[in-house]
Design a protein around this motif. Sequence first.
Motif, PDB file in Angstrom:
ATOM      1  N   TYR A   1       3.272   4.489   3.493  1.00 53.90           N
ATOM      2  CA  TYR A   1       3.421   3.198   2.826  1.00 53.90           C
ATOM      3  C   TYR A   1       3.372   2.078   3.857  1.00 53.90           C
ATOM      4  O   TYR A   1       3.644   2.273   5.055  1.00 53.90           O
TER       5      TYR A   1
ATOM      6  N   PRO B   1       2.956  -1.320 -14.905  1.00 57.44           N
ATOM      7  CA  PRO B   1       1.645  -1.028 -14.299  1.00 57.44           C
ATOM      8  C   PRO B   1       0.652  -2.130 -14.650  1.00 57.44           C
ATOM      9  O   PRO B   1      -0.051  -2.073 -15.654  1.00 57.44           O
TER      10      PRO B   1
ATOM     11  N   GLU C   1       0.861  -1.183   0.000  1.00 56.84           N
ATOM     12  CA  GLU C   1       0.000   0.000   0.000  1.00 56.84           C
ATOM     13  C   GLU C   1       0.896   1.230   0.000  1.00 56.84           C
ATOM     14  O   GLU C   1       1.740   1.396   0.886  1.00 56.84           O
TER      15      GLU C   1
ATOM     16  N   LEU D   1       4.663  -2.171 -10.678  1.00 57.77           N
ATOM     17  CA  LEU D   1       5.034  -3.173  -9.686  1.00 57.77           C
ATOM     18  C   LEU D   1       6.035  -4.154 -10.290  1.00 57.77           C
ATOM     19  O   LEU D   1       6.057  -4.364 -11.513  1.00 57.77           O
TER      20      LEU D   1
ATOM     21  N   ALA E   1      -6.088  -6.210  -6.996  1.00 55.14           N
ATOM     22  CA  ALA E   1      -6.236  -4.990  -6.219  1.00 55.14           C
ATOM     23  C   ALA E   1      -6.737  -5.322  -4.827  1.00 55.14           C
ATOM     24  O   ALA E   1      -7.609  -6.190  -4.660  1.00 55.14           O
TER      25      ALA E   1
ATOM     26  N   THR F   1       0.794   5.519  -0.682  1.00 54.04           N
ATOM     27  CA  THR F   1       0.165   6.793  -0.994  1.00 54.04           C
ATOM     28  C   THR F   1       1.267   7.843  -1.072  1.00 54.04           C
ATOM     29  O   THR F   1       2.448   7.527  -0.915  1.00 54.04           O
TER      30      THR F   1
ATOM     31  N   LEU G   1      -1.969  -3.256 -12.727  1.00 50.95           N
ATOM     32  CA  LEU G   1      -3.311  -3.093 -12.166  1.00 50.95           C
ATOM     33  C   LEU G   1      -3.807  -1.682 -12.440  1.00 50.95           C
ATOM     34  O   LEU G   1      -3.017  -0.742 -12.489  1.00 50.95           O
TER      35      LEU G   1
ATOM     36  N   SER H   1      -2.694   1.745 -10.370  1.00 48.88           N
ATOM     37  CA  SER H   1      -1.606   1.377  -9.452  1.00 48.88           C
ATOM     38  C   SER H   1      -0.272   1.825 -10.034  1.00 48.88           C
ATOM     39  O   SER H   1      -0.136   1.960 -11.257  1.00 48.88           O
TER      40      SER H   1
END
Length: 217
Positions: free
Chosen positions: A10, A184, A4, A192, A215, A6, A186, A189
């Motif tokens: 994190y 990317p 997670e 990753l 997700a 932002t 997802l 998002s």
Amino acid sequence: AAVEITRQHYAVDLDYRTSGLYGALVRGRLHSTVQGSFIGDTPAPQRFFSDGWWHGGPRETLIDYHHGRPDIRVLIPPNLAEREPVPAALQQGAAEPLSAVAMLVRRLGETGRCDGAARLFDGRRLSEVTVHTAGQQVLETDGRSSFRGAATRCDFVGVQLAGFMHEADASDHRPQYGSAWLAPILPASPPLPVRLSFHLGFLGDVTMYLTGAEAGE
């Protein structure tokens, strides 16, 4: 792994275990978590916890952070039984490895590049990792991963600075090289990791593949 991220905070949760042929040679499992915040684009961990079974015995680490200073609350087995201590002055400002992953994902998502460096301390070893952008590559599907498409390749090199084993040899002082491919995968998002390649001791070169992602809530 559960991630997670932002702009301000994190959290990373990672379960790791050996399996297959490697698992028959080296039995191990670890569960690690970290929570932290970003100061600018630099990660500032607040608490890191890890426990499991590794190197033939139980392992547990709990580190709290105060103004960039790691405070080791739990370390099983004791570090002096295995390694040289890392001086407190060198620990100041060092994050742990999961925070470095959060920094890489956030930086690539915001800038499209992964250039940077971080000093890492996991309670036992101190190292420095440098990452640079190696460009875009198209990955094809194969029997290990269904991902196909363009990914950003990030090459990295890590050097251990302190916390060597009491019977360390010359190989512990050599730089360790690797690459990560991020994409990317997802909606909404950041990129990753879909593939990781690095050198792992007596096994030589190892590649890890992402086999699935979804997700979270």
